[in-house]
Each structure stands twice: as C-alpha cells, then as structure tokens.
Design a protein around this motif. Sequence first.
Motif, PDB file in Angstrom:
ATOM      1  N   ALA A 207       0.829  -1.211   0.000  1.00 22.67           N
ATOM      2  CA  ALA A 207       0.000   0.000   0.000  1.00 22.67           C
ATOM      3  C   ALA A 207       0.865   1.264   0.000  1.00 22.67           C
ATOM      4  O   ALA A 207       0.332   2.372   0.053  1.00 22.67           O
ATOM      5  CB  ALA A 207      -0.918  -0.012   1.226  1.00 22.67           C
ATOM      6  N   GLY A 208       2.183   1.088  -0.029  1.00 25.00           N
ATOM      7  CA  GLY A 208       3.081   2.239  -0.065  1.00 25.00           C
ATOM      8  C   GLY A 208       3.158   2.967   1.277  1.00 25.00           C
ATOM      9  O   GLY A 208       3.460   4.153   1.315  1.00 25.00           O
ATOM     10  N   LEU A 209       2.863   2.244   2.380  1.00 26.60           N
ATOM     11  CA  LEU A 209       2.878   2.874   3.707  1.00 26.60           C
ATOM     12  C   LEU A 209       4.149   2.496   4.442  1.00 26.60           C
ATOM     13  O   LEU A 209       4.604   1.351   4.378  1.00 26.60           O
ATOM     14  CB  LEU A 209       1.655   2.430   4.512  1.00 26.60           C
ATOM     15  N   CYS A 210       4.693   3.458   5.161  1.00 25.53           N
ATOM     16  CA  CYS A 210       5.952   3.250   5.855  1.00 25.53           C
ATOM     17  C   CYS A 210       5.677   3.123   7.351  1.00 25.53           C
ATOM     18  O   CYS A 210       5.132   4.044   7.964  1.00 25.53           O
ATOM     19  CB  CYS A 210       6.862   4.446   5.562  1.00 25.53           C
ATOM     20  N   ALA A 211       5.995   1.965   7.946  1.00 28.20           N
ATOM     21  CA  ALA A 211       5.818   1.763   9.392  1.00 28.20           C
ATOM     22  C   ALA A 211       6.779   0.679   9.846  1.00 28.20           C
ATOM     23  O   ALA A 211       7.160  -0.189   9.062  1.00 28.20           O
ATOM     24  CB  ALA A 211       4.377   1.357   9.698  1.00 28.20           C
ATOM     25  N   THR A 212       7.145   0.745  11.133  1.00 25.51           N
ATOM     26  CA  THR A 212       7.973  -0.308  11.726  1.00 25.51           C
ATOM     27  C   THR A 212       7.014  -1.353  12.287  1.00 25.51           C
ATOM     28  O   THR A 212       6.114  -1.003  13.064  1.00 25.51           O
ATOM     29  CB  THR A 212       8.821   0.279  12.885  1.00 25.51           C
ATOM     30  N   VAL A 213       7.168  -2.617  11.890  1.00 23.00           N
ATOM     31  CA  VAL A 213       6.264  -3.656  12.380  1.00 23.00           C
ATOM     32  C   VAL A 213       7.039  -4.561  13.331  1.00 23.00           C
ATOM     33  O   VAL A 213       8.083  -5.105  12.967  1.00 23.00           O
ATOM     34  CB  VAL A 213       5.681  -4.485  11.212  1.00 23.00           C
ATOM     35  N   VAL A 214       6.519  -4.671  14.572  1.00 26.68           N
ATOM     36  CA  VAL A 214       7.216  -5.504  15.565  1.00 26.68           C
ATOM     37  C   VAL A 214       6.234  -6.499  16.193  1.00 26.68           C
ATOM     38  O   VAL A 214       5.033  -6.243  16.240  1.00 26.68           O
ATOM     39  CB  VAL A 214       7.856  -4.636  16.690  1.00 26.68           C
ATOM     40  N   PRO A 215       6.735  -7.644  16.660  1.00 25.49           N
ATOM     41  CA  PRO A 215       5.834  -8.623  17.291  1.00 25.49           C
ATOM     42  C   PRO A 215       5.384  -8.164  18.677  1.00 25.49           C
ATOM     43  O   PRO A 215       6.140  -7.502  19.394  1.00 25.49           O
ATOM     44  CB  PRO A 215       6.693  -9.897  17.390  1.00 25.49           C
ATOM     45  N   GLY A 216       4.141  -8.531  19.019  1.00 19.02           N
ATOM     46  CA  GLY A 216       3.558  -8.119  20.300  1.00 19.02           C
ATOM     47  C   GLY A 216       3.834  -9.113  21.402  1.00 19.02           C
ATOM     48  O   GLY A 216       4.575 -10.087  21.227  1.00 19.02           O
TER      49      GLY A 216
END
Length: 392
Positions: free
Chosen positions: A68-77
């Motif tokens: 989707a062209g979105l920039c975010a840091t994804v981390v496990p919960g």
Amino acid sequence: MNAAVIVAAGRGTRMGLDRNKVLTPLCGQPVIVRTVRAFADTGLFDGGIVVVTGACDVADVRAMLGQAGLCATVVPGGADRQQSVSLGLAACDAQADVIAIHDGARPLVTRDVIARTLESARETGSGVAAVALKDTIKRVDAHGVVVDTPPRDALRAVQTPQTFSAALIRQAHALYADSGARATDDAMLVERMGHAVRLTQGDVENIKLTTPEDMLLAQQVILRREDGKEPMRMRIGHGYDVHRLVEGRKLILCGVEVPHTLGLLGHSDADVALHALMDALLGAAALGDIGRHFPDTDPAYAGADSARLLDHVVALLQARGYAVGNADITIICQRPKLKDYIEAMRKTVAAHLLVDEDCVNVKATTTEKLGFEGEGLGISCHAVACIERRQP
Ligand code: MG
C-alpha cells in the motif's frame, strides 16, 4: 516529535475469524492498511509509526503495508495488550516526545480526532479520545442485580488514540510492567500513577471492529465518506406528456416514424414519448422541464427532431456528472397498434441515451377506448428514468 503505536495483536475470535481481524479486508483494503493510512495521511507523525502485531502476522502486515506504499515499523507483540503496547513504545523513536497509542481495529479514526489528542497531550501531558454515552449504564453485582445507576452526564466511552507525553507513558508502563497489575487501556496506567488524564472529543464513527456487525457498519461509513459530498448517487425522475392527433402530420414515437393516417400536433415533431422521457431525465437531475430548456415560442425548435433535443438533455446531464441508468416508457395509444415498432423504438432511444438496449423499456397500452386516448383524439405518455452520478 510525534510517534504512533498501533496495536494490532488481537485474534479474531469475537469476529468469528480464525485469523487476526486486522488482516481481513474492509471495502477492498485490509483493516490495518486503513488504520495506518489514517495516521500517515495526517502528516503529523514525524517520529514514525510502529505497528505491533502477533509474531505470526509480522511478515503479512509488513507485506500489506509495503504493497500500500505505507511506511511503518512492524514488531511482534506480547502476551496481552499492555505488553504489546510496551513493546511498541520500546520500538518508538527515542526522540519522540509525544506518543499516540491506537487500536489497529479502529480504521475509521479521523484526522480531527487524532489531532485533538496530540494537541492536548502537548499541552497537558495527555489527550484521550472519548464520546458521551447514549445508553444509561447500570452497575451490577455478581448475580446481575443492579447496584446503582451512575449519572450518565458524568460518564464517557473511551476510544483511542490515547496520546501522552512520551516520558509519562513510558514511566506508567515501566511501573506496572512487572507488578502483575493489568489495565484495559493505557489511560488506566496513567491514572494509577495519580496523574490527571485529559479527555478530548472522539467520534461516534471511530468504532472498534469487534463483531461482524461492526464490519457492516464500517462498510457503510466508508461508502458514505468515499462518496464525498454527493451522498445520493442514484436519482429518479418521472415525465408525462400529451399531444393531439391531427391529419396532415407524421406520427413519430420514440424517434421512430409509425405509419398512420394521423400524426401528433406540436411545435416540434411532437414526439410525445421522447418529450415525456426528457422530462423524466430533467426531473431526475432537478433541472426543470423541456418547456424551460426548449420553449415552444422559440422558432429554433419549430419542427425540431425531438431525438436531437434528447441528445442535448443527455449532454446536460453529462456536464453535471450524470449518466443514464435506465428508462421505462409507457405510451397510451388506442390506434395504431405499436407492437411491431417497439423494438425499433428501444434501439433508437438506447442509442440516444448512450446505454445498452436492455436499459430501455418501451411499452404501449390502450385505455379500452376510454378517455381522449381511447377515442383516438390524442396520445399520452409516461416515462420513468434513473440517472447515476459517475464522477464526484
Ligand atoms: Mg410535448
């Protein structure tokens, strides 16, 4: 510098799903993509966005956001929401001095709601989105018996974002991380520290997608919002016209010449069916009637081919962003019999309306020799047309 932590580690059990509900599509886009976009589009998060999700969903969420062209840091919960938020806070830019915490399952949050929490957090240390209650709340005992009824005016339903000064929320999480105490939202941790929590105006549409009914509601909200300022896309109109039958005139109906000893009298070619149709189309667009657009006192329209006038009406609709959906025309005529000409009429009308033939219906009826149509003095016509807005 503002940062956001979006928590999306919940399972979809109450949604009846066997996967994380934020991965499910909502009007063509995964819920988490809509939520992250709501934050990214504000342009208010110069400290970045952290998404916390189940360890098994990290790769999927990264792929969806990337696509989707979105920039975010994804981390496990972690094991519960509180731990997941803590892990999200740890992944936030250390320079961020205000952090907004948001549920991944609230994709309908608006810029205004987000901005109000940020502003309040910057001024007072906290800004938590909340709305007044519509229902009266009862406190009950273990047996479901009412204990008391708190005054509704003093109650609020709390949503997210819950936004705090970074130092305050980091301290609140650190204090309670190992204490075993659990909270259902982040504000509760701050309250327990004895720090005042300031509420800001939320939005009743900022719902948390929890049950399948919530998804239906969210779809309706998105459809309305994406429709922009024109909530009514489909419009309907009705037209009616009568012309007298006389000798020495051609009989033209729906742009087709029908052999007969009499013809319709009028300033133009007196095509009663196309006149009714034009009035239906103009009516649907709230543009008056053909008398207004083509006055019968104007010599320009003497003997006019009504099919050309219909082209003009269709162009008027197009200029306003409308296209014809369908039309249904009923010609009331005792003589001549029209059944052999109906198909040619449909074809002609469809060509002028720029639609497929199956969007046009033409039918003829008699009045059992009753009234002026029955006596052969004239022909009348009713038309109903639907138009659709094709552009904003
Ligand atoms: Mg007329």
